[in-house]
Design an enzyme around this catalytic site. Structure first.
Site, PDB file in Angstrom:
ATOM      1  N   HIS A   1       0.982  -1.045  -0.065  1.00 26.12           N
ATOM      2  CA  HIS A   1      -0.075  -0.029  -0.062  1.00 26.12           C
ATOM      3  C   HIS A   1       0.796   1.301   0.030  1.00 26.12           C
ATOM      4  CE1 HIS A   1      -2.729  -3.028   2.175  1.00 26.12           C
ATOM      5  NE2 HIS A   1      -3.333  -2.613   1.071  1.00 26.12           N
TER       6      HIS A   1
ATOM      7  N   ASP B   1       2.595   1.698   3.434  1.00 24.78           N
ATOM      8  CA  ASP B   1       3.523   0.651   3.552  1.00 24.78           C
ATOM      9  C   ASP B   1       4.527   1.177   3.089  1.00 24.78           C
ATOM     10  OD1 ASP B   1       1.547  -1.212   4.727  1.00 24.78           O
ATOM     11  OD2 ASP B   1       0.927  -1.971   2.459  1.00 24.78           O
TER      12      ASP B   1
ATOM     13  N   GLU C   1      -9.288  -4.186  -8.411  1.00 26.44           N
ATOM     14  CA  GLU C   1      -9.291  -5.558  -7.429  1.00 26.44           C
ATOM     15  C   GLU C   1     -10.823  -5.660  -6.975  1.00 26.44           C
ATOM     16  OE1 GLU C   1      -6.817  -6.149  -4.183  1.00 26.44           O
ATOM     17  OE2 GLU C   1      -7.806  -7.826  -3.427  1.00 26.44           O
TER      18      GLU C   1
ATOM     19  N   GLU D   1      -9.114 -11.819  -6.488  1.00 19.41           N
ATOM     20  CA  GLU D   1      -8.674 -12.687  -5.108  1.00 19.41           C
ATOM     21  C   GLU D   1      -9.568 -13.503  -5.057  1.00 19.41           C
ATOM     22  OE1 GLU D   1      -7.179 -10.108  -1.798  1.00 19.41           O
ATOM     23  OE2 GLU D   1      -8.539 -11.402  -0.588  1.00 19.41           O
TER      24      GLU D   1
ATOM     25  N   HIS E   1     -12.462 -12.925  -2.604  1.00 19.58           N
ATOM     26  CA  HIS E   1     -13.460 -11.875  -3.165  1.00 19.58           C
ATOM     27  C   HIS E   1     -14.656 -12.513  -4.205  1.00 19.58           C
ATOM     28  CE1 HIS E   1     -10.445  -8.288  -2.260  1.00 19.58           C
ATOM     29  NE2 HIS E   1     -10.830  -9.150  -1.207  1.00 19.58           N
TER      30      HIS E   1
ATOM     31  N   ASP F   1     -14.424 -11.324   5.188  1.00 21.34           N
ATOM     32  CA  ASP F   1     -13.338 -11.794   4.429  1.00 21.34           C
ATOM     33  C   ASP F   1     -12.234 -12.467   5.240  1.00 21.34           C
ATOM     34  OD1 ASP F   1     -11.310  -9.843   2.016  1.00 21.34           O
ATOM     35  OD2 ASP F   1     -11.418 -11.836   2.546  1.00 21.34           O
TER      36      ASP F   1
ATOM     37  N   ASP G   1      -9.307 -14.157   4.442  1.00 16.57           N
ATOM     38  CA  ASP G   1      -8.018 -14.298   3.823  1.00 16.57           C
ATOM     39  C   ASP G   1      -7.166 -15.504   4.209  1.00 16.57           C
ATOM     40  OD1 ASP G   1      -7.484 -10.890   3.983  1.00 16.57           O
ATOM     41  OD2 ASP G   1      -7.953 -12.008   2.584  1.00 16.57           O
TER      42      ASP G   1
ATOM     43  N   ASP H   1      -2.574 -13.361  -0.524  1.00 15.72           N
ATOM     44  CA  ASP H   1      -3.288 -12.264   0.513  1.00 15.72           C
ATOM     45  C   ASP H   1      -3.906 -12.819   1.712  1.00 15.72           C
ATOM     46  OD1 ASP H   1      -5.263  -9.366   0.099  1.00 15.72           O
ATOM     47  OD2 ASP H   1      -4.035  -9.739   1.550  1.00 15.72           O
TER      48      ASP H   1
HETATM   49  C1  XLS Z   1      -8.659  -6.564   0.944  1.00 18.88           C
HETATM   50  C2  XLS Z   1      -7.735  -6.368  -0.289  1.00 18.88           C
HETATM   51  C3  XLS Z   1      -6.429  -5.906   0.181  1.00 18.88           C
HETATM   52  C4  XLS Z   1      -5.823  -5.465  -1.352  1.00 18.88           C
HETATM   53  C5  XLS Z   1      -4.770  -4.609  -1.143  1.00 18.88           C
HETATM   54  O1  XLS Z   1      -9.638  -7.177   1.141  1.00 18.88           O
HETATM   55  O2  XLS Z   1      -7.739  -7.844  -0.478  1.00 18.88           O
HETATM   56  O3  XLS Z   1      -5.703  -6.528   0.655  1.00 18.88           O
HETATM   57  O4  XLS Z   1      -5.387  -6.677  -1.824  1.00 18.88           O
HETATM   58  O5  XLS Z   1      -5.334  -3.184  -0.804  1.00 18.88           O
HETATM   59 MG    MG Z   2      -6.268  -8.595  -1.807  1.00 15.25          MG
END
Ligand code: XLS
Ligand code: MG
Length: 346
Positions: free
Chosen positions: A51, A54, A176, A212, A215, A250, A252, A285
């Site tokens: 980001h 970051d 994304e 992703e 998502h 979410d 992850d 991710d």
């Molecule tokens: C959040 C997103 C985030 C993006 C980067 O759900 O996946 O991690 O990939 O900002």
């Molecule tokens: Mg992501």
């Protein structure tokens, strides 16, 4: 595991997370950026995704010159470690100016802030040597649809894309998509929406997508199908492989953790469509479970990569001929079992 030369692997600093969730504080000590960079290198990853804040912490408190100075210092550190910056994403969901969305805020000043911050993100990307900007449109949505007008929001999103494309003639924008969270409903919820709005931009060829796994699942879709669709347009410029156990927050999860067959089909499609041959990265991710002890806090990264590489081997050893015979005979019951048997190792 044999290193697969075809794929380059990447994670972000946020994937070394400390376990905070909306219902409880951190369970592991925070680590420095240098610690994370060293751990990423140790794990044999090739790239780091960022980001903007970051790359340059406390970015909003710094002058443009200071931001670029710190980006240059980061680039030197990455070069010293032989780590590539995969992409930079503007974090447009923390600052008070993004409370009502960033590009689609009802407040013109907040929209201006979002576009200016995105242009600065492009400048950081240039310094870090990547032409890829990822736009996760976190707050571009509503808690109640009557607060915004979908048509106007689409126009505002195109305006923001065009401002970024005009700011730098080489930069590529990877949208994304995500259907919700933190919003009740987000705009641009799927790959189809991302590739459709790309066509409205001033330079459609420079607007693509990032998929992703979680998502796509949250949108009730199959990530492998989304990958196939985006690759048909030649517009899949990054993937965030992870996993998601049903329609909830979410998660992850580590790649393959919830549904091995869905993970297998993602790898099989990446293989079949040639993803990675133009240098695209495979990013994980993923986050460790909150219960994970500090001494195990990198396992979700190495496990995700191990699962990926083992599924590459499974995709390459898949009994294609036998499968095609069953397809020709429309014997999908046995095809189903053939896939399962292959994954179960018989
Ligand atoms: C959040 C997103 C985030 C993006 C980067 O759900 O996946 O991690 O990939 O900002
Ligand atoms: Mg992501």
């Amino acid at each position: 595991m044999a290193k697969n030369p075809r794929y380059r692997f990447c994670v972000g600093p946020w994937n070394f997370s400390e376990g905070r969730d909306p219902y409880g504080p951190e369970t592991r000590p925070a680590q420095s950026f240098d610690w994370k960079l060293g751990a990423l290198k140790e794990l044999g990853f090739d790239g780091m995704m960022f980001h903007d804040d970051d790359a340059v912490p406390d970015i909003d408190s710094k002058s443009p010159a200071q931001v670029l100075k710190e980006a240059k210092e980061l680039k030197k550190r990455l070069d010293g470690e032989g780590i590539v910056a995969e992409m930079v994403a503007p974090r447009l969901w923390f600052h008070p100016n993004t409370i009502d969305g960033a590009y689609t805020s009802n407040d013109a000043k907040q929209r201006r802030y979002a576009i200016d911050r995105s242009k600065q993100c492009i400048d950081i990307a240039n310094v870090l040597g990547t032409d890829l900007i990822v736009l996760w449109l976190a707050r571009e949505g509503t808690y109640l649809r009557e607060s915004k007008n979908g048509r106007r929001s689409t126009d505002l999103l195109v305006e923001a894309l065009d401002a970024m494309l005009a700011h730098d003639k080489r930069i590529r924008l990877a949208i994304e998509p995500k259907p919700n969270e933190p919003m009740d409903h987000a705009y641009i919820p799927t790959t189809g929406h991302a590739l459709a709005i790309a066509q409205l931009a001033m330079a459609p060829a420079r607007v693509g997508c990032l998929i992703e796994s979680a998502h796509a699942i949250l949108a009730g879709l199959d990530p492998a199908d989304e990958i196939d669709f985006a690759m048909t347009f030649g517009k899949l410029w990054s993937v965030h492989l992870n996993d998601q156990n049903g329609l909830k927050f979410d998660q992850d999860k580590p790649f393959g953790s919830a549904n091995l067959r869905v993970a297998f089909n993602q790898v099989r499609v990446l293989e079949r469509t040639g993803y990675g041959k133009n240098g695209e990265f495979v990013c994980f991710d993923v986050h460790p479970f909150r219960t994970t002890k500090p001494e195990h806090s990198l396992k979700h990264l190495s496990n995700s990569r191990e699962t990926f590489e083992r599924l590459v081997a499974k995709a390459r050893s898949f009994p294609e001929k036998a499968a095609q015979k069953l397809v020709a005979d429309r014997n999908y019951q046995d095809l189903d079992q053939l896939v399962l048997n292959h994954l179960m190792g018989s």
